[in-house]
Scaffold this motif. Structure first.
Motif, PDB file in Angstrom:
ATOM      1  N   HIS A  49       0.818  -1.224   0.000  1.00  0.00           N
ATOM      2  CA  HIS A  49       0.000   0.000   0.000  1.00  0.00           C
ATOM      3  C   HIS A  49       0.848   1.269   0.000  1.00  0.00           C
ATOM      4  N   ILE A  50       2.154   1.160  -0.220  1.00  0.00           N
ATOM      5  CA  ILE A  50       3.059   2.312  -0.163  1.00  0.00           C
ATOM      6  C   ILE A  50       2.516   3.444  -1.047  1.00  0.00           C
ATOM      7  N   GLY A  51       2.458   4.641  -0.456  1.00  0.00           N
ATOM      8  CA  GLY A  51       2.013   5.827  -1.171  1.00  0.00           C
ATOM      9  C   GLY A  51       0.511   6.071  -1.139  1.00  0.00           C
ATOM     10  N   ARG A  52      -0.252   5.125  -0.632  1.00  0.00           N
ATOM     11  CA  ARG A  52      -1.716   5.276  -0.588  1.00  0.00           C
ATOM     12  C   ARG A  52      -2.157   6.040   0.656  1.00  0.00           C
ATOM     13  N   GLU A  53      -3.296   6.724   0.529  1.00  0.00           N
ATOM     14  CA  GLU A  53      -3.865   7.413   1.682  1.00  0.00           C
ATOM     15  C   GLU A  53      -4.540   6.384   2.585  1.00  0.00           C
TER      16      GLU A  53
END
Length: 164
Positions: A49-53
């Protein structure tokens, strides 16, 4: 800005539990006027999920309580976190184990007392782990635990640092 204390919350994907705890803790820190003394972040042991809100369920609960999460994006735990953070608070025992392994090379003798599970802050709840709402959908219950635990963590930090 040099903070006296740096707190890192850790969960699996860094989109549900740990960003909820980060947002709640940031709000408490701000309410107490301690933004210059305490920095708060969150990370996940997984990388998908890197970079996701934050997850929509987490965002919904935070919105309902008037707590901002603006600018928060998922990231993964890195070994340097062991040196950068004073309190590494893992949302469950599996993430505690995984975070310790991911930071082991950088932890050295610093490990003692630095990493612990979130539920150690509120032992009266009688549950060992904060359940993962990604699978359970119980965002309101998780918020209750997170809110109570973040108050306990702030009290612990103040006591540990000798702040009134």
């Amino acid at each position: 800005m040099d903070h006296n204390v740096r707190v890192l919350f850790v969960c699996l994907g860094n989109i549900c539990r740990s960003p909820m705890a980060e947002a709640v803790m940031r709000k408490l820190v701000a309410e107490k006027g301690l933004e210059e003394r305490i920095a708060v972040d969150s990370a996940g042991t997984g990388d998908w999920h890197i970079g996701r809100e934050p997850h929509e369920g987490t965002r919904g609960v935070l919105d309902a309580h008037g707590i901002t999460y603006v600018g928060m994006k998922a990231r993964q735990v890195i070994p340097q976190d062991a040196a950068d953070f004073h309190y590494i608070v893992c949302m469950d025992r599996k993430n505690l184990k995984d975070a310790h392994e991911m930071m082991e090379s950088a932890l050295g003798q610093q490990a003692a007392g630095k990493l612990f599970t979130f539920m150690e802050l509120i032992p009266g709840r009688g549950v060992p782990d904060v359940p993962d709402p990604y699978y359970e959908g119980n965002f309101d219950y998780v918020y209750e635990l997170v809110d109570e635990g973040c108050h306990a963590l702030l009290d612990k930090i103040k006591a540990d640092m000798g702040w009134s």
